[in-house]
Design a protein around this motif. Sequence first.
Motif, short mmCIF file in Angstrom:
data_model
loop_
_atom_site.label_atom_id
_atom_site.label_comp_id
_atom_site.label_asym_id
_atom_site.label_seq_id
_atom_site.Cartn_x
_atom_site.Cartn_y
_atom_site.Cartn_z
N ILE A 86 102.95 46.58 110.07
CA ILE A 86 103.36 45.68 109.03
C ILE A 86 102.72 45.39 107.71
CG2 ILE A 86 104.15 42.89 108.84
CD1 ILE A 86 104.63 43.33 112.01
N GLY A 87 101.62 45.55 107.75
CA GLY A 87 100.70 45.22 106.49
C GLY A 87 101.19 46.26 105.60
N ARG A 88 101.53 47.86 106.14
CA ARG A 88 101.96 48.78 105.40
C ARG A 88 103.38 48.28 104.56
NH1 ARG A 88 102.78 55.13 107.59
NH2 ARG A 88 103.54 55.63 105.49
N CYS A 89 104.09 47.95 105.37
CA CYS A 89 105.54 47.33 105.12
C CYS A 89 105.21 46.40 103.64
CB CYS A 89 106.48 46.67 106.15
SG CYS A 89 106.98 48.07 107.27
N PHE A 90 104.52 45.57 103.89
CA PHE A 90 104.18 44.62 102.90
C PHE A 90 103.71 45.09 101.76
CE2 PHE A 90 103.90 41.19 106.34
CZ PHE A 90 104.90 40.16 105.82
N ARG A 91 102.95 46.17 101.98
CA ARG A 91 102.26 46.78 100.46
C ARG A 91 103.45 47.62 99.72
NH1 ARG A 91 98.31 44.36 98.71
NH2 ARG A 91 96.56 43.99 100.32
N VAL A 92 104.21 48.20 100.72
CA VAL A 92 105.56 48.97 100.20
C VAL A 92 106.53 47.77 99.37
CG1 VAL A 92 107.63 50.30 100.47
CG2 VAL A 92 105.37 50.97 101.62
N TRP A 93 106.68 46.87 99.75
CA TRP A 93 107.58 45.65 99.46
C TRP A 93 106.88 45.00 98.13
CZ3 TRP A 93 108.70 44.19 104.90
CH2 TRP A 93 109.97 44.86 105.32
N GLU A 94 105.58 45.06 98.17
CA GLU A 94 104.75 44.45 97.02
C GLU A 94 104.85 45.37 95.83
OE1 GLU A 94 100.37 42.42 96.11
OE2 GLU A 94 100.67 44.59 97.26
N GLU A 95 104.85 46.59 96.17
CA GLU A 95 105.25 47.83 95.11
C GLU A 95 106.43 47.70 94.64
OE1 GLU A 95 104.52 51.01 92.29
OE2 GLU A 95 103.07 49.50 93.42
N ALA A 96 107.37 47.49 95.39
CA ALA A 96 108.86 47.46 94.84
C ALA A 96 109.00 46.40 94.10
CB ALA A 96 109.78 47.44 96.08
N PHE A 97 108.47 45.29 94.48
CA PHE A 97 108.51 43.90 93.73
C PHE A 97 107.98 44.00 92.33
CE2 PHE A 97 106.45 40.09 92.42
CZ PHE A 97 107.58 39.13 92.25
N MET A 98 106.92 44.65 92.26
CA MET A 98 106.33 45.06 90.83
C MET A 98 107.00 46.00 89.95
SD MET A 98 102.31 44.97 91.98
CE MET A 98 101.31 43.22 92.05
N GLN A 99 107.46 46.97 90.47
CA GLN A 99 108.26 47.94 89.86
C GLN A 99 109.47 47.26 89.55
OE1 GLN A 99 107.25 50.63 88.64
NE2 GLN A 99 105.64 51.08 90.20
N HIS A 100 110.11 46.45 90.35
CA HIS A 100 111.22 45.61 89.93
C HIS A 100 111.11 44.79 88.78
CE1 HIS A 100 114.57 42.60 90.43
NE2 HIS A 100 115.10 43.34 90.35
N GLN A 101 109.85 43.93 88.75
CA GLN A 101 109.57 43.04 87.73
C GLN A 101 109.60 43.76 86.46
OE1 GLN A 101 110.50 40.39 89.34
NE2 GLN A 101 108.73 39.29 88.38
N ALA A 102 108.88 45.07 86.64
CA ALA A 102 108.68 45.84 85.22
C ALA A 102 110.05 46.59 84.82
CB ALA A 102 107.32 46.90 85.48
N SER A 103 111.14 46.26 85.60
CA SER A 103 112.19 47.20 85.32
C SER A 103 112.18 48.75 85.45
CB SER A 103 112.65 46.84 84.01
OG SER A 103 112.78 45.61 83.54
N ARG A 104 111.44 49.04 86.47
CA ARG A 104 111.52 50.38 86.92
C ARG A 104 112.20 50.50 88.31
NH1 ARG A 104 106.34 50.02 84.02
NH2 ARG A 104 105.01 49.70 86.08
N LEU A 105 112.55 49.63 88.82
CA LEU A 105 113.50 49.59 90.08
C LEU A 105 114.77 48.94 89.81
CD1 LEU A 105 113.69 50.62 92.95
CD2 LEU A 105 112.64 48.54 93.74
N ASN A 106 115.71 49.59 89.76
CA ASN A 106 117.12 49.13 89.56
C ASN A 106 117.50 48.02 90.34
OD1 ASN A 106 118.89 50.11 91.52
ND2 ASN A 106 119.02 51.94 90.52
N GLU A 107 118.23 47.08 90.08
CA GLU A 107 118.78 45.76 90.87
C GLU A 107 119.35 46.46 92.21
OE1 GLU A 107 118.73 41.77 91.43
OE2 GLU A 107 117.89 42.95 89.93
#
Length: 156
Positions: A86-107
């Motif tokens: 589950i921790g691995r899932c959280f890390r992926v979601w954290e990365e996705a969150f940060m990329q979304h915040q930086a506009s590198r992951l579309n809505e």
Amino acid sequence: MDISTAALIAEIIGAISLVISLIYLAMQVRAQNSEARIAAMHDIFVGYRESLADFADPVSAILFDKSLEDYDSLTRVESIRLIAIIGRCFRVWEEAFMQHQASRLNERMWQSMLRQFQGYMATAPFQKTWELRRDYFDPEFAAFVKGLEKTDYRFQ
């Protein structure tokens, strides 16, 4: 044509060349940024698929199912294994969150991941793991998870 006229024409040609060069450079930077966003999205989704694939492993699936029924019945070894998955899932979601915040992951991609994340966060194993590990994550992501609306997790 005298020398001053020739110099003026050379300056105009030089200025036009500079403008063309700047336009070309801007186009290249824009294309490179677009490629970087695409690469970032690809990397996130590779990690996302891999983290979800952990649950497809028969042993992990049984463990997750057991934790859904009665998380407190897990042995110490089972708990360690589940927290790692589950921790691995959280890390992926954290990365996705940060990329979304930086506009590198579309809505659209972000919303797709978010819906699944909201469902998982409604389960005891994800809630317990988050309680144990939330201090290991970026404070902005931790605040995001804290305010996240949870939805029902559906199996079928």
